[in-house]
Motif scaffolding. Structure first.
Motif, mmCIF file in Angstrom:
data_model
loop_
_atom_site.group_PDB
_atom_site.id
_atom_site.type_symbol
_atom_site.label_atom_id
_atom_site.label_comp_id
_atom_site.label_asym_id
_atom_site.label_seq_id
_atom_site.Cartn_x
_atom_site.Cartn_y
_atom_site.Cartn_z
ATOM 1 N N ALA A 16 31.992 -12.380 25.454
ATOM 2 C CA ALA A 16 32.521 -11.131 26.022
ATOM 3 C C ALA A 16 34.039 -11.205 26.191
ATOM 4 N N LEU A 17 34.548 -12.343 26.624
ATOM 5 C CA LEU A 17 35.989 -12.498 26.793
ATOM 6 C C LEU A 17 36.716 -12.507 25.454
ATOM 7 N N GLU A 19 35.764 -10.967 22.777
ATOM 8 C CA GLU A 19 35.779 -9.584 22.284
ATOM 9 C C GLU A 19 36.831 -8.758 23.004
ATOM 10 N N ARG A 20 36.991 -8.965 24.314
ATOM 11 C CA ARG A 20 38.057 -8.267 25.038
ATOM 12 C C ARG A 20 39.425 -8.641 24.484
ATOM 13 N N GLN A 22 40.180 -9.536 21.465
ATOM 14 C CA GLN A 22 40.411 -8.934 20.154
ATOM 15 C C GLN A 22 41.014 -7.532 20.271
ATOM 16 N N ALA A 23 40.771 -6.872 21.383
ATOM 17 C CA ALA A 23 41.247 -5.499 21.559
ATOM 18 C C ALA A 23 42.699 -5.426 22.009
#
Length: 436
Positions: A16-17, A19-20, A22-23
């Motif tokens: 989850a971290l 993926e965050r 990557q944004a």
């Protein structure tokens, strides 16, 4: 404590971290494997999912005293309660002044200190210093060198062309010389003659391309870091220093990765019995707090007040952490690096006999490189597979150079902890070997 992996990697919280990130994070960040740390203790790191890893990379040779060392924490807390920052470029204060005195003392006096925040900043300061003092335009460095990524430091860096791609024109007047790599010798030389061949090439360069009287300095890593943890052949550095002295060329020792006790001496150059005109320290100097130190001979202190400066360099909390780090280094950690490093080298060289893809095992103290392949064939694919498998088994490693794996743990590593890492490496190499 031992390595313990109880989720798939990355675990759900780590994923989850990531993926965050990557944004919102720069696409220039490198992620060699999906590790997301949460806390550390000693030589172990726990990720956000509770997996525990043995750390053989120390944040790229930075965390000299491991994680949460009580002496470092005590020093940091005490200084933070007094003050964290008053710009040292403008106002003298403790503990940074006494740190300068202490570092000069390690060289026997006769040097001055400029503090910065990072190795790259230290290299930039060194470039300005040597050009300002000598009035000479040229700078020399080795192929395979890594001196940083800002434009001046990047002009010296030659470990990967990818680092330089898209950023030209770089600093003019920088010329590179082949590094005397005994494992993969340049210039068609035999391993036992590679040092002589490189010195002859340098003399040829002086006769044909670069007037030596216009060369300000030669930038040297006593052991190449990012280039592959490469150790030059015995006697090469003293011969290089003698050659440079004939032409009045300064020697700048980039000890960003090799310094602060990592090789068993405070400066790696001590192994060679040579003193540099300029030293750059960073990484492990303050056990994870951002600090660099440029040390230069008294005679080179010709730049005027204001010729160079920095806002955060020599920040008081980082200096306090450096004092605690030096206390621990002088109190036994350098000797520990020698002893545990010798144990690791002996065991890894024994592994080399069992796994033929390990072409070279080299290093000093706890700065060890394993090169995958042969003198004529680099095998980064096998190296990268080994790093990946080690991560999945709870051992943190990093690549270096075209095909090397670097081992650079905290200097507090005990022999029994080193043995845990060796056990994992044995299993990893066995898996790599079976897949061939």
């Amino acid at each position: 404590m031992k390595p313990r992996i109880h989720t798939p990697l990355p675990g759900p919280k780590a994923q989850a971290l990531l993926e965050r990130g990557q944004a919102v994070l720069s696409t220039s960040y490198i992620r060699p494997y999906p590790f997301v740390p949460a806390r550390g203790q000693g030589v172990f790191l726990e990720d956000v999912d509770g997996n525990v890893f043995l750390d053989f990379m120390a944040g790229i040779a930075v965390n000299t005293t491991g994680y949460a060392h009580p002496r470092v924490l005590e020093a940091v807390r005490a200084q933070a309660e007094r003050f964290a920052h008053v710009c040292f470029s403008d106002f003298t204060h403790e503990p940074t002044l006494s740190l300068a005195e202490r570092l000069v003392g390690r060289l026997g006096g006769g040097y001055r200190v400029f503090f910065g925040n990072s190795g790259t900043e230290g290299i930039e300061a060194a470039i300005k210093l040597v050009r300002h003092h000598t009035g000479r335009p040229y700078l020399l460095a080795f192929t395979g060198a890594f001196h940083g990524r800002s434009l001046g430091a990047l002009s010296l860096t030659a470990s990967k062309s990818a680092y330089r791609k898209g950023f030209s024109p770089l600093l003019p007047g920088v010329v590179h010389v082949p590094f005397p790599n005994p494992f993969r010798p340049p210039l068609g030389a035999r391993p036992e003659e590679v040092g002589k061949a490189v010195l002859e090439y340098l003399e040829h360069l002086f006769r044909t391309v670069v007037p030596p009287e216009e060369v300000a300095a030669f930038f040297l890593e006593p052991i190449q870091g990012e280039g592959g943890y490469l150790v030059p052949p015995p006697g090469f550095i003293p011969e290089l220093k003698a050659l440079l002295e004939r032409y009045g060329i300064l020697l700048v020792a980039d000890e960003v990765q090799s310094g602060a006790g990592r090789t068993g001496h405070f400066f790696a150059l001590e192994h060679e019995g040579v003193k540099a005109d300029v030293y750059v320290l960073a990484k492990g100097l303050a056990s994870g707090y951002p600090l660099s130190a440029l040390l230069f001979r008294e005679e080179l202190a010709s730049w005027r007040p204001g010729a160079h400066g920095t806002t955060f360099g020599g920040q008081a909390v980082a200096a306090a952490a450096a004092h605690a780090t030096l206390d621990l280094l002088e109190g036994g950690l350098m000797e520990n690096a020698r002893q545990v490093g010798a144990y690791l080298l002996e065991e890894l060289r024994a592994m080399q006999g069992r796994f033929p893809f390990l072409g070279d095992v080299r290093g000093r103290g706890l700065m060890i490189g394993l090169d995958f392949g042969t003198p004529t064939e680099e095998r980064p694919d096998l190296r990268d597979k080994a790093v990946e498998l080690a991560f999945k088994k709870g051992l943190l490693l990093l690549p270096a150079g075209p095909s090397a794996l670097r081992i650079a743990p905290p200097l507090i590593l005990k022999e029994e902890e080193a043995a845990m890492g060796l056990e994992i490496l044995e299993a990893v190499f066995q898996a790599v070997f079976q897949a061939l």
